[in-house]
Enzyme design. Structure first.
Site, short mmCIF file in Angstrom:
data_model
loop_
_atom_site.label_atom_id
_atom_site.label_comp_id
_atom_site.label_asym_id
_atom_site.label_seq_id
_atom_site.Cartn_x
_atom_site.Cartn_y
_atom_site.Cartn_z
N ALA A 151 -10.85 0.47 2.38
CA ALA A 151 -10.72 0.27 3.83
C ALA A 151 -10.95 -1.18 4.24
O ALA A 151 -11.19 -1.46 5.41
CB ALA A 151 -11.68 1.20 4.57
N VAL B 100 -13.19 3.01 -6.92
CA VAL B 100 -12.91 4.46 -6.89
C VAL B 100 -12.22 4.99 -8.15
O VAL B 100 -12.09 6.19 -8.32
CB VAL B 100 -12.12 4.87 -5.63
N ASN C 71 -7.33 6.45 0.39
CA ASN C 71 -6.33 5.43 0.72
C ASN C 71 -6.20 4.34 -0.34
O ASN C 71 -5.14 3.74 -0.48
CB ASN C 71 -6.71 4.79 2.07
N SER D 150 3.04 8.35 -1.10
CA SER D 150 4.07 7.35 -0.80
C SER D 150 5.45 8.00 -0.96
O SER D 150 5.60 8.96 -1.73
CB SER D 150 3.97 6.19 -1.80
N TYR E 83 3.52 3.60 -10.37
CA TYR E 83 3.15 3.89 -8.97
C TYR E 83 3.73 5.24 -8.52
O TYR E 83 3.02 6.06 -7.92
CB TYR E 83 3.66 2.75 -8.09
N LYS F 299 1.67 8.57 -7.30
CA LYS F 299 1.81 9.09 -5.94
C LYS F 299 2.40 10.50 -5.93
O LYS F 299 2.11 11.29 -5.04
CB LYS F 299 2.65 8.13 -5.09
N ILE G 163 5.55 0.00 5.00
CA ILE G 163 4.63 -0.35 6.07
C ILE G 163 4.22 -1.81 5.89
O ILE G 163 3.95 -2.25 4.76
CB ILE G 163 3.37 0.56 6.03
P1 NAP Z 1 -3.56 -3.07 0.64
O1 NAP Z 1 -3.54 -3.83 1.92
O2 NAP Z 1 -3.39 -3.79 -0.64
O3 NAP Z 1 -4.90 -2.20 0.63
C1 NAP Z 1 -5.31 -1.48 -0.48
C2 NAP Z 1 -6.79 -1.30 -0.39
O4 NAP Z 1 -7.24 -0.57 -1.55
C3 NAP Z 1 -7.53 -2.64 -0.41
O5 NAP Z 1 -8.60 -2.58 0.51
C4 NAP Z 1 -8.02 -2.72 -1.83
O6 NAP Z 1 -9.16 -3.51 -2.00
C5 NAP Z 1 -8.35 -1.27 -2.09
N1 NAP Z 1 -8.56 -0.99 -3.51
C6 NAP Z 1 -7.76 -1.32 -4.54
N2 NAP Z 1 -8.29 -0.90 -5.70
C7 NAP Z 1 -9.46 -0.30 -5.38
C8 NAP Z 1 -10.47 0.32 -6.15
N3 NAP Z 1 -10.37 0.42 -7.48
N4 NAP Z 1 -11.56 0.82 -5.52
C9 NAP Z 1 -11.67 0.72 -4.17
N5 NAP Z 1 -10.73 0.15 -3.38
C10 NAP Z 1 -9.64 -0.36 -3.99
O7 NAP Z 1 -2.43 -1.96 0.65
P2 NAP Z 1 -1.90 -0.97 1.78
O8 NAP Z 1 -0.47 -1.25 1.94
O9 NAP Z 1 -2.78 -0.96 2.96
O10 NAP Z 1 -2.00 0.41 0.99
C11 NAP Z 1 -2.95 1.43 1.32
C12 NAP Z 1 -2.47 2.74 0.70
O11 NAP Z 1 -1.20 3.09 1.25
C13 NAP Z 1 -2.27 2.66 -0.81
O12 NAP Z 1 -2.65 3.87 -1.42
C14 NAP Z 1 -0.77 2.49 -0.94
O13 NAP Z 1 -0.31 2.92 -2.19
C15 NAP Z 1 -0.29 3.33 0.21
N6 NAP Z 1 1.06 3.04 0.67
C16 NAP Z 1 1.37 1.82 1.20
C17 NAP Z 1 2.66 1.59 1.64
C18 NAP Z 1 3.07 0.29 2.26
O14 NAP Z 1 4.25 0.14 2.56
N7 NAP Z 1 2.17 -0.64 2.49
C19 NAP Z 1 3.64 2.57 1.50
C20 NAP Z 1 3.30 3.78 0.95
C21 NAP Z 1 1.99 4.01 0.54
P3 NAP Z 1 -8.99 -4.98 -2.68
O15 NAP Z 1 -8.35 -5.81 -1.65
O16 NAP Z 1 -10.38 -5.33 -2.99
O17 NAP Z 1 -8.18 -4.80 -3.92
#
Ligand code: NAP
Length: 246
Positions: free
Chosen positions: A10, A63, A89, A141, A154, A158, A187
């Site tokens: 988060a 996590v 998330n 996703s 990925y 998912k 997104i």
């Molecule tokens: P993001 O901005 O990169 O955020 C991902 C978050 O997960 C970051 O806070 C990251 O922390 C954290 N994280 C990564 N590895 C972790 C771990 N081992 N333990 C705890 N936290 C961890 O990406 P986002 O786009 O917001 O994505 C959030 C979710 O939505 C993900 O599951 C992604 O697959 C999904 N999603 C995103 C999209 C899109 O278009 N953006 C589309 C479909 C699904 P750090 O910064 O410290 O690594």
């Protein structure tokens, strides 16, 4: 309301906005940060949440690590007294065509995106069972629904999250716990900022609404699934993709 929501990953993007939205809805929020280095970002999100007159605290855990999830759930329950909503998330990408993908890139993505969901649903679910209720929302996703070239790791993770959501909904339903997934499309976040201009243009051609989604639009769907009003919805996958045509 005196309910607590824990959101993994988060500190940025979608997770940070879900934390802010659930705080706006009146939940106390537990903000998960991966490590000490991300704590400043997590604390900034917590400050935003506190403006909604709720309690917001950061908890550090990677996590993908089973024991760290067990410890974090215990800490959250100990601090707030309950754990009512879990949003799985946290997620990463390590993209590449299958022919060239290294084993480490495959295993890391599965550990962070998939195993984490088992870890967190198991420990948070056990708390919710004792409380006779709860809400779990997993962030999948469109790549898990339709596949995506360059994302074998990925999309596997998912798609698994969707199967895990349905299984957990069947195991936990009799205890008053709902388990649903949302499947965002493209997104605007740091994750999609990494794409090239050409990739972005190609993606937008496939989106009926012709634009990227906003983190607030994913958070709004999560807010609904976390609410009392969504009490008869479980085992479902809600696509938030602007009508992505595959
Ligand atoms: P993001 O901005 O990169 O955020 C991902 C978050 O997960 C970051 O806070 C990251 O922390 C954290 N994280 C990564 N590895 C972790 C771990 N081992 N333990 C705890 N936290 C961890 O990406 P986002 O786009 O917001 O994505 C959030 C979710 O939505 C993900 O599951 C992604 O697959 C999904 N999603 C995103 C999209 C899109 O278009 N953006 C589309 C479909 C699904 P750090 O910064 O410290 O690594």
């Amino acid at each position: 309301m005196n309910k607590t929501a824990l959101i993994t990953g988060a500190t940025s993007g979608i997770g940070a906005q879900i934390a802010r939205r659930l705080a706006h809805d009146g939940f106390n929020v537990a903000i998960n940060a991966r490590s000490q280095a991300e704590l400043p970002d997590g604390k900034a999100v917590a400050e935003d949440c506190k403006k909604e007159n709720v309690s917001a605290v950061c908890f550090i855990a990677d996590v993908s690590v089973y024991d760290e999830c067990q410890r974090m759930v215990k800490e959250v329950k100990g601090h707030f007294g309950s754990l009512d909503v879990l949003v799985n998330n946290a997620g990463i990408t390590r993209d590449g065509l299958m022919a060239r993908m290294k084993e480490e890139a495959y295993d890391t993505v599965i550990a962070v995106n998939q195993k984490s969901v088992f870890n967190m649903m198991k420990f948070a679910g056990n708390v919710m069972i004792k409380q006779h209720g709860g809400r779990i929302i997993n962030i999948s996703s469109v790549a898990g629904l339709y596949g995506n070239a360059g994302q074998i790791n990925y999309s596997a993770s998912k798609a698994a999250v969707i199967g895990m959501t349905k299984t957990a909904s069947k195991e936990l339903g009799s205890r008053g716990i709902t388990v649903n997934a949302v499947a965002p499309g493209f997104i605007q976040t740091p994750m999609t900022d990494m794409l090239t201009d050409e990739q972005k243009a190609n993606i937008l051609k496939q989106v009926s609404l012709g634009r990227y989604g906003q983190v607030s639009e994913v958070a709004a769907a999560v807010s609904f699934l976390a609410s009392d009003e969504a009490g008869y919805i479980t085992g479902q996958v809600l696509e938030i993709s602007g009508g992505l045509a595959m």
